[in-house]
Design a protein around this motif. Sequence first.
Motif, PDB file in Angstrom:
ATOM      1  N   PHE A 100       1.767   5.131   0.965  1.00 44.71           N
ATOM      2  CA  PHE A 100       1.616   6.163   2.183  1.00 44.71           C
ATOM      3  C   PHE A 100       2.702   7.113   1.717  1.00 44.71           C
ATOM      4  CE2 PHE A 100       0.480   1.924   4.011  1.00 44.71           C
ATOM      5  CZ  PHE A 100      -0.462   2.183   4.679  1.00 44.71           C
ATOM      6  N   THR A 101       2.060   8.372   2.399  1.00 45.37           N
ATOM      7  CA  THR A 101       3.197   9.491   2.652  1.00 45.37           C
ATOM      8  C   THR A 101       3.540   9.675   4.305  1.00 45.37           C
ATOM      9  OG1 THR A 101       2.436  10.424   0.331  1.00 45.37           O
ATOM     10  CG2 THR A 101       3.730  11.862   2.222  1.00 45.37           C
ATOM     11  N   ARG A 106       0.778  -1.243  -0.086  1.00 44.10           N
ATOM     12  CA  ARG A 106       0.057  -0.082   0.013  1.00 44.10           C
ATOM     13  C   ARG A 106       0.819   1.341   0.014  1.00 44.10           C
ATOM     14  NH1 ARG A 106      -5.002  -2.070  -1.271  1.00 44.10           N
ATOM     15  NH2 ARG A 106      -5.758  -3.569   0.495  1.00 44.10           N
ATOM     16  N   ASN A 153      -5.757   8.916   7.830  1.00 43.39           N
ATOM     17  CA  ASN A 153      -4.467   9.551   8.338  1.00 43.39           C
ATOM     18  C   ASN A 153      -4.277   9.515   9.771  1.00 43.39           C
ATOM     19  OD1 ASN A 153      -6.485  11.955   8.853  1.00 43.39           O
ATOM     20  ND2 ASN A 153      -4.620  12.931   9.167  1.00 43.39           N
ATOM     21  N   MET A 189      -2.380   0.538   8.265  1.00 43.57           N
ATOM     22  CA  MET A 189      -1.814   1.526   8.686  1.00 43.57           C
ATOM     23  C   MET A 189      -1.160   1.172  10.072  1.00 43.57           C
ATOM     24  SD  MET A 189      -3.463   5.448   9.524  1.00 43.57           S
ATOM     25  CE  MET A 189      -2.773   5.965   7.647  1.00 43.57           C
ATOM     26  N   SER A 236      -2.446   7.770   3.925  1.00 43.80           N
ATOM     27  CA  SER A 236      -2.380   6.674   3.039  1.00 43.80           C
ATOM     28  C   SER A 236      -2.829   7.584   1.757  1.00 43.80           C
ATOM     29  CB  SER A 236      -3.284   5.732   3.292  1.00 43.80           C
ATOM     30  OG  SER A 236      -4.623   6.095   3.200  1.00 43.80           O
ATOM     31  N   ASP A 237      -1.894   7.165   0.585  1.00 40.14           N
ATOM     32  CA  ASP A 237      -2.432   7.651  -0.752  1.00 40.14           C
ATOM     33  C   ASP A 237      -3.434   6.731  -1.566  1.00 40.14           C
ATOM     34  OD1 ASP A 237      -0.490   9.929  -0.333  1.00 40.14           O
ATOM     35  OD2 ASP A 237       1.194   8.511  -0.698  1.00 40.14           O
ATOM     36  N   VAL A 279       1.176  10.394   9.325  1.00 39.30           N
ATOM     37  CA  VAL A 279       1.086   9.430   8.197  1.00 39.30           C
ATOM     38  C   VAL A 279      -0.239   9.581   7.433  1.00 39.30           C
ATOM     39  CG1 VAL A 279       0.889   6.887   7.387  1.00 39.30           C
ATOM     40  CG2 VAL A 279       2.536   7.764   9.231  1.00 39.30           C
TER      41      VAL A 279
END
Length: 240
Positions: free
Chosen positions: A32-33, A30, A169, A194, A185-186, A183
Motif C-alpha cells: 500500500f501507499t 500486501r 483507495n 484495506m 493499494s499498490d 490509502v
Amino acid sequence: MIRALAVAALGWLAAATAGAACEAVIHRDRAFTVCTADRDRHAIDLRLNGADGTPLGSFVELQRQTEAPIAFAMNGGMYHPDRRPVGLYVEDGVQLSGIVTREGPGNFGMLPNGVFCIAADGARVIESRAYAAAPPDCEDATQSGPMLVIDGALHPRFLPDSEFLNLRNGVGAAPDGRAVHFVISDEPVSFYEMATLFRDVLGVRDALYLDGRVSRLYAPALGRADPGRQMGPILVVTER
C-alpha cells in the motif's frame, strides 16, 4: 504481533507527520501507499470542475489549475459516466448533489456507506444515515461506500479469506480530525485487508472506501502520477 504493529505504526505516523506526506506500507503481505495530511500544515479540498465549468478529469489539469504546491492528490469518490458525483457532493460550501441513504447495487449501495466531511474544526468520516439525520457544516464532502471501519468495527460483510481482490483507495481521519490518512493499494487487495490497515495500523475508527479500478494517486515527492481514465471528484492536499 498486534503490539509490534502498533509500535511500528506510531513510528511511521511520527515520520509521516514530520516529513514526507506519503510512505510505502506492507500490511498482511500486501503493498500500500499511505499519504497523511496534517491539518496544521496542509489544506484538504475536493475539486470537480475547472475554470471552464467542465470536470478537471486529470492530475495534469488539476496541477495546471492549482496555485498552491500539491503534496498529493487522488480520486475522491464514485461518479457517473459523465463524471457527476454519485451521492452527496459538497465543494466550497456548495452542495452539488444530494445524499443517498437507500441500499442499492454495487459497492456504493453496500450499506452502511458514508461521507468524508472536511470541516473547519477537522475532517471525519460519518455514516450516511447519521449524516442525513444531522448534517454537519462541511466545507467539502463526498459520499462513497462501503464504510471500511465503523466506530472501530469492520464492515459486517467483509471476509478475511475473500478472493474478491481489486486495486482500492480509501480515507480515514484520526479521532481528533487533525491527521487524515489517504490509502491506495499498490496491488489488488480485499476490503478486509484495506479495512484492517486503517483500523489496526493507522488507528482509525471510521474509514471510507473511495473506489476500485479507477483508483489513482498523484504524489510529486514520489515521482508518481498514476495514469488512467478521466476522473470525477478529486481530493487534493496542498501545502499551506
